[in-house]
Structure formats: C-alpha cells, structure tokens
Motif scaffolding. Structure first.
Motif, PDB file in Angstrom:
ATOM      1  N   ARG A 182       0.828  -1.208   0.000  1.00 37.95           N
ATOM      2  CA  ARG A 182       0.000   0.000   0.000  1.00 37.95           C
ATOM      3  C   ARG A 182       0.853   1.246   0.000  1.00 37.95           C
ATOM      4  O   ARG A 182       0.562   2.219  -0.704  1.00 37.95           O
ATOM      5  N   THR A 183       1.933   1.222   0.783  1.00 42.26           N
ATOM      6  CA  THR A 183       2.829   2.376   0.807  1.00 42.26           C
ATOM      7  C   THR A 183       3.487   2.584  -0.546  1.00 42.26           C
ATOM      8  O   THR A 183       3.622   3.717  -1.024  1.00 42.26           O
ATOM      9  N   GLY A 184       3.898   1.492  -1.188  1.00 44.07           N
ATOM     10  CA  GLY A 184       4.486   1.597  -2.510  1.00 44.07           C
ATOM     11  C   GLY A 184       3.541   2.250  -3.501  1.00 44.07           C
ATOM     12  O   GLY A 184       3.941   3.131  -4.279  1.00 44.07           O
ATOM     13  N   ALA A 185       2.275   1.837  -3.481  1.00 47.21           N
ATOM     14  CA  ALA A 185       1.281   2.423  -4.386  1.00 47.21           C
ATOM     15  C   ALA A 185       1.062   3.897  -4.081  1.00 47.21           C
ATOM     16  O   ALA A 185       0.977   4.732  -4.993  1.00 47.21           O
ATOM     17  N   GLU A 186       0.981   4.235  -2.800  1.00 49.01           N
ATOM     18  CA  GLU A 186       0.773   5.635  -2.413  1.00 49.01           C
ATOM     19  C   GLU A 186       1.929   6.517  -2.866  1.00 49.01           C
ATOM     20  O   GLU A 186       1.724   7.651  -3.321  1.00 49.01           O
ATOM     21  N   ARG A 187       3.153   6.002  -2.765  1.00 44.48           N
ATOM     22  CA  ARG A 187       4.317   6.785  -3.184  1.00 44.48           C
ATOM     23  C   ARG A 187       4.350   6.954  -4.695  1.00 44.48           C
ATOM     24  O   ARG A 187       4.780   7.994  -5.202  1.00 44.48           O
ATOM     25  N   LEU A 188       3.910   5.960  -5.428  1.00 45.79           N
ATOM     26  CA  LEU A 188       3.818   6.109  -6.877  1.00 45.79           C
ATOM     27  C   LEU A 188       2.804   7.187  -7.238  1.00 45.79           C
ATOM     28  O   LEU A 188       3.052   8.041  -8.089  1.00 45.79           O
TER      29      LEU A 188
END
Length: 285
Positions: A182-188
């Motif tokens: 989820r954090t990876g998606a948010e940072r993208l």
C-alpha cells in the motif's frame, strides 16, 4: 501509467491491486504470459519480460509515469551476491534506457550500510545504482516481514513450537507485506521528488514470544518460541535449497541484527503501517 514488477508476489500484488482500485492504468511485468492472465482479467496491461532481457524490460517500462521495482532473489545461485548485483545492474540499465522518471524501489532496513549485513548488501548496491540513473527515486526500507512466520505455523500446529533465530524476548520491528504494498502504491501516486528514503515499520514492535502467543491463540493451543543457535542457520537454509553462500549471508545478517548493527537510518521518521501481528497471522493462515 504505472508499471509494477513482482505482481505475482506479496508486495507487488498489493501495489497493483491498490493502483487498479484507484482507477489507475497499470502494466504488470511477468516472466511468462500465463502468469499475467489473472491481471489482464482485472484490467491491467501485461508485459512479458525479465531483468535478464534488458531490451524487453526496457520496452515494458517505456512510457510509464512510475515504476515499482523489486529484484527477486535466486537463493540457489552459487555466487548469490554477484548474481544479485548483476540483476541490479540490469534493472538500472532498463530504467535509464526507458526514461521512466520515478522509481519506487523495495530495499530493506539497513540498506544504507555497505557491508556486514548479509543479503541486505545486494539492495544497498541497488540503491546506489538506481540513484545514479533515476531522475526521482523513492527507496522503501521495510523491517522484518510478518509473512516470514508463515512457514512456522505448520510446525506450531503439529508440535506446539515456533522456530526462530531471533531471541524469543527481543522486541523487533515487523511489518505486513500489505502495508509495504500500500505504501508503494501511495508513493507512486504521490510522484517523485529527487531521492527519498521511506523507512517502514508495523504499528508496534513484537518479539518471537509475542508471535508464539498470537499463533497459539489463533490455533487454540499453547505454542512456544523455540530459539535456534546461529550455528544452525547455514544447515537449515541449505536444507531449504539455498546455496552455501546465500545461507552464510543469512547467518551474517542474523548475527548483525543480534548485535544491533542493523537498524534504521532515520528512526525518528518511521512510517508505520496499520496491520497488526494478529491480523497478519490470520491472513497467512
């Protein structure tokens, strides 16, 4: 469009699912077409490529706004560290050739350290290589995966024991791969801004004793953490199919953690997830 590597694994699948749920255009990169069928049915574009085929990977990344990148390990490789660094080089080459401007790279706690960290040395190298070619680089450095306890649940169910190389009473940061993805998606979605380090942890720290208690409550039986000596790391991991070098690197890593030599670079700026240990274990079971 966002490109996601590792969509058939734990964190990459969460990144892709999260982006699709936000109505974003997603391309998943898989090694074989059949592995992308389910993603195509969900509305994702599918590209067949691997890091060993830099032209194909470059094509898969071309036109992307952002990339979620992890470099999967082949723990059976005899010269494991050399091979993993070569894959990092290939990833960096494809990033540079494709022109993708923002890379979210899955590294590890301790990724700032150049040596003495076992397999973490590979992602340290990756951070350096990607930092030299990506216009914007977001480095995710998660701690111990809660999901690493999954193989021990069967032994806990059968024998009431949960094996661990971590001291049973030691409280250590643990995180669910759900929170990492989820954090990876948010940072993208947020976009890149130079080089950023994002160090991740779960909502609180847990010990192997805490894990054993939670597993026991889930199974409805007493479970105890069984502390194994570091001398057992190499024979244990080689029995799983790891090469001698890869197993020795894991022994080095566990020893470094035990001495407190591996930790966060910016402990005061941790980004904490929301998935508790109990929730993470239920998901595994």
């Amino acid at each position: 469009m966002f490109v996601v590597l590792g969509a058939t694994g734990h964190t990459g699948s969460v990144v892709a699912e999260t982006l699709l749920a936000r109505k974003q255009a997603v391309r998943v990169v898989v090694r074989a077409a059949d592995k992308g069928a389910a993603w195509k049915a969900k509305g994702a574009d599918v590209a067949v490529a691997s890091l060993e085929d830099v032209p194909a990977m470059t094509k898969a990344l071309t036109g992307a706004t952002g990339l979620y990148l992890l470099v999967p390990p082949n723990y059976g490789a005899a010269a494991w560290l050399k091979e993993q660094r070569q894959r990092m080089d290939q990833a960096a080459e494809a990033v540079k050739a494709s022109g993708v401007s923002h890379v979210v790279f899955l590294s590890s706690v301790g990724g700032q350290l150049a040596g003495g960290t076992g397999p973490i040395q590979a992602v340290h190298y990756g951070e350096q290589q990607l930092g030299s070619v990506a216009k914007h680089l977001t480095v995710l450095r998660p701690c111990y995966f809660m999901d690493n306890w999954a193989p021990g649940i069967g032994m806990a169910k059968g024998q009431g024991l949960l094996p661990t190389f971590i001291a049973p009473a030691a409280k250590v940061p643990m995180i669910s791969t759900l929170d990492i993805g989820r954090t990876g998606a948010e940072r993208l979605l947020a976009g890149g801004s130079g080089k950023r380090i994002v160090e991740l942890a779960g909502p609180e720290e847990y010990s192997p004793n805490d894990v054993a208690l939670a597993v026991g409550q889930m199974l409805g039986k007493p479970v105890a953490a069984q502390h194994a000596p570091l001398s057992a790391v190499v024979p244990t991991f080689t029995s799983f199919g790891f090469s001698a070098e890869a197993a020795a690197l894991f022994e080095e890593m566990y020893a470094a953690f035990a001495k407190g030599a591996i930790g966060y670079e910016y402990p005061g700026q941790l980004v904490r997830g929301t998935v508790t240990l109990a929730e993470g274990l239920r998901r595994m079971a």
